[in-house]
Design an enzyme around this catalytic site. Structure first.
Site, PDB file in Angstrom:
ATOM      1  N   PRO A  91       0.835  -1.212   0.000  1.00  0.00           N
ATOM      2  CA  PRO A  91       0.000   0.000   0.000  1.00  0.00           C
ATOM      3  C   PRO A  91       0.869   1.262   0.000  1.00  0.00           C
ATOM      4  CG  PRO A  91      -0.587  -1.470   1.840  1.00  0.00           C
ATOM      5  CD  PRO A  91       0.618  -2.062   1.179  1.00  0.00           C
ATOM      6  N   GLY A  93       2.258   4.990   0.671  1.00  0.00           N
ATOM      7  CA  GLY A  93       2.274   6.030   1.707  1.00  0.00           C
ATOM      8  C   GLY A  93       1.725   5.574   3.052  1.00  0.00           C
ATOM      9  N   LEU A  96       4.982   1.369   4.937  1.00  0.00           N
ATOM     10  CA  LEU A  96       5.575   0.066   4.613  1.00  0.00           C
ATOM     11  C   LEU A  96       6.701   0.181   3.589  1.00  0.00           C
ATOM     12  CD1 LEU A  96       2.287  -2.051   4.445  1.00  0.00           C
ATOM     13  CD2 LEU A  96       3.848  -1.787   6.376  1.00  0.00           C
ATOM     14  N   GLY A  97       7.156   1.386   3.353  1.00  0.00           N
ATOM     15  CA  GLY A  97       8.320   1.572   2.472  1.00  0.00           C
ATOM     16  C   GLY A  97       7.995   1.426   0.996  1.00  0.00           C
ATOM     17  N   SER A  98       6.773   1.815   0.604  1.00  0.00           N
ATOM     18  CA  SER A  98       6.390   1.660  -0.810  1.00  0.00           C
ATOM     19  C   SER A  98       7.267   2.511  -1.729  1.00  0.00           C
ATOM     20  CB  SER A  98       4.920   2.031  -0.997  1.00  0.00           C
ATOM     21  OG  SER A  98       4.700   3.373  -0.605  1.00  0.00           O
ATOM     22  N   SER A  99       7.600   3.730  -1.289  1.00  0.00           N
ATOM     23  CA  SER A  99       8.384   4.595  -2.183  1.00  0.00           C
ATOM     24  C   SER A  99       9.815   4.077  -2.326  1.00  0.00           C
ATOM     25  CB  SER A  99       8.369   6.050  -1.706  1.00  0.00           C
ATOM     26  OG  SER A  99       8.816   6.138  -0.384  1.00  0.00           O
ATOM     27  N   ALA A 100      10.379   3.533  -1.247  1.00  0.00           N
ATOM     28  CA  ALA A 100      11.729   2.960  -1.337  1.00  0.00           C
ATOM     29  C   ALA A 100      11.712   1.750  -2.268  1.00  0.00           C
ATOM     30  CB  ALA A 100      12.214   2.547   0.050  1.00  0.00           C
ATOM     31  N   ALA A 101      10.690   0.903  -2.127  1.00  0.00           N
ATOM     32  CA  ALA A 101      10.636  -0.326  -2.940  1.00  0.00           C
ATOM     33  C   ALA A 101      10.530   0.011  -4.427  1.00  0.00           C
ATOM     34  CB  ALA A 101       9.464  -1.197  -2.491  1.00  0.00           C
ATOM     35  N   ASP A 142      14.708   2.717   4.757  1.00  0.00           N
ATOM     36  CA  ASP A 142      13.791   2.031   3.835  1.00  0.00           C
ATOM     37  C   ASP A 142      14.511   1.532   2.588  1.00  0.00           C
ATOM     38  OD1 ASP A 142      12.102   3.126   5.707  1.00  0.00           O
ATOM     39  OD2 ASP A 142      10.613   3.819   4.271  1.00  0.00           O
TER      40      ASP A 142
HETATM   41  C1  MEV Z   1       9.215   6.702   7.823  1.00  0.00           C
HETATM   42  O1  MEV Z   1       8.951   5.401   7.277  1.00  0.00           O
HETATM   43  C2  MEV Z   1      10.184   6.599   8.948  1.00  0.00           C
HETATM   44  C3  MEV Z   1      10.715   7.917   9.495  1.00  0.00           C
HETATM   45  O2  MEV Z   1      11.664   7.587  10.501  1.00  0.00           O
HETATM   46  C4  MEV Z   1      11.378   8.756   8.420  1.00  0.00           C
HETATM   47  C5  MEV Z   1      12.651   8.116   7.867  1.00  0.00           C
HETATM   48  O3  MEV Z   1      13.304   7.312   8.543  1.00  0.00           O
HETATM   49  O4  MEV Z   1      12.997   8.459   6.729  1.00  0.00           O
HETATM   50  C6  MEV Z   1       9.608   8.724  10.119  1.00  0.00           C
END
Ligand code: MEV
Length: 306
Positions: A91, A93, A96-101, A142
Site C-alpha cells: 500500500p 504512503g 511500509l516503504g512503498s516509495s523505497a521499494a 527504507d
Molecule cells: C518513515 O517510514 C520513517 C521515518 O523515521 C522517516 C525516515 O526514517 O525516513 C519517520
C-alpha cells in the site's frame, strides 16, 4: 525476467518493510531496527522509443509530480528511452516503504536492462539520494532494507536473519499520501524545537530499543520483543504521530494475544504491525476493529531479478 531479441526486458522486485523499533528517532541519528516483509513491488524496464511510465495511476512520460520516484530514478541513471511498468502489493504512503521499494526496483531493473554495472550498495545509496530529493527528509533505512532484505540495524547496516515468528500488518487506510512522511518528520522537528528537554530524551529512549532488540531477535525471545514494541508505540504516541484508528488496531491486536503491537513508519494514519504466533486470530481482531489486516512474513530477500 529477462527476454532476448526485440522483446528483451528486465523485471526486478523489491520488498516493503516494517520498523520493529526506531522510526522518527533514526532521523536524529539514533538506531533503528527494520525488517523486510514479503510484500513486493515489481518493475519491468524495456528499451523503447521514448520514456514511458505505467502504473495503476496511469501512463506518463517523465513526470516528477505523478511518478516522482520512478522519474527521479530514470533521471539518475540518465537513460532517455525506457518504458517502465510498475505493479505492487505494498500500500502506498502507509509506512511500509512503498516509495523505497519502487525506487530501488526501478533503479535495479534499468541497471540490469542497460547493463550499467551498479552493485546493490550503489542502488541503496542512489535510492536514498532520490528519497531525500523527493521527500526533503529521509533516513537510509527504507531504501537499504528494501535493497538488501533481512533485518537491518541502522546506522551500522548490520544484517540479521529474518525472524520465524508471525507478523500481521493492520492498515487504517487513512492518511496515506506521498507527502505524509515529510509532514510528520517536520511535525516532530517542530515539537522538538518547542520542548527540547522533553522530546530529546524520548528520541534517545526510542533509539535505545534497537541494541536490546537485536539480542532478543537472535534469542528468538518474541515475548520480550513484543513488550519493547509496546513501549516504543507509547513513545511514538508521545511524539504526536499516533491516531485514534492506529491505537484501535494496536490495542485490538494486543487484546487478541499479540506479543506486541505498534505503529510502523511515520504514523499519522497508515499502518501498525503486530508480532504474533496466532496470525489468524490477530488479523481477525484487526479487521473487527476497522482495519485491513495483512498476514505476511519476514523475508531475507531484498531486490530480486525475476
Ligand atoms: C518513515 O517510514 C520513517 C521515518 O523515521 C522517516 C525516515 O526514517 O525516513 C519517520
Amino acid at each position: 525476467m529477462t527476454l532476448n531479441g526485440d522483446n528483451k526486458m528486465t523485471t526486478c522486485s523489491a520488498p516493503g518493510k516494517i520498523y520493529l523499533f526506531g522510526e522518527h528517532a533514526v532521523v536524529y541519528g539514533e538506531s533503528a531496527l527494520a525488517c523486510a516483509v514479503d510484500m513486493r513491488t515489481h518493475v519491468t524496464a524495456k528499451k523503447s522509443g521514448s520514456i514511458k511510465i505505467t502504473s495503476k495511476i496511469g501512463t506518463t512520460g517523465l513526470d516528477f509530480r505523478k511518478h516522482a520516484y520512478v522519474s527521479s530514478a530514470i533521471k539518475k541513471l540518465d537513460v532517455k528511452d525506457v518504458a517502465v511498468k510498475i505493479t505492487s502489493d505494498i500500500p502506498i504512503g502507509s509506512g511500509l516503504g512503498s516509495s523505497a521499494a519502487v525506487t530501488v526496483a526501478t533503479l535495479s531493473a534499468i541497471n540490469e536492462e542497460y547493463s550499467l554495472g551498479y552493485v546493490k550498495e550503489d542502488i541503496a545509496r542512489m535510492g536514498h539520494e532520490i528519497e531525500l530529493d523527493v521527500q526533503g527528509a529521509a533516513s537510509p533505512t527504507d531504501t537499504f532494507v528494501s535493497t538488501m532484505g533481512g533485518i537491518v540495524e541502522i546506522p551500522s547496516r548490520k544484517r540479521l536473519e529474518p525472524m520465524d515468528c508471525g507478523v500481521v500488518i493492520g492498515n487504517t487506510n487513512k492518511g496515506a499520501t506521498s507527502k505524509k512522511t515529510a509532514r510528520l518528520v517536520k511535525q516532530v522537528a517542530v515539537l522538538r524545537e518547542e520542548y527540547p528537554e522533553v522530546i530529546n530524551p524520548i528520541i534517545k529512549t526510542i533509539g535505545s530499543f534497537t541494541q536490546k532488540g537485536m539480542s532478543l531477535v537472535s534469542e528468538k525471545d518474541y515475548t520480550s520483543l513484543g513488550k519493547l514494541m509496546n513501549i516504543n508505540h507509547g513513545l511514538l504516541d508521545a511524539l504526536g504521530v499516533g491516531t485514534t484508528e492506529l491505537s484501535a488496531l494496536v490495542y485490538a491486536a494486543r487484546d487478541a494475544g499479540a506479543f506486541g503491537a505498534k505503529i510502523t513508519g511515520a504514523g499519522g494514519g497508515g499502518c501498525m504491525v503486530a508480532l504474533t504466533d496466532s496470525p489468524g486470530k490477530v488479523a481477525s481482531a484487526i479487521s473487527k476493529a476497522g482495519g485491513q489486516a495483512i498476514i505476511t512474513k519476514f523475508t531475507k530477500e531484498g531486490i530480486l531479478k525475476e
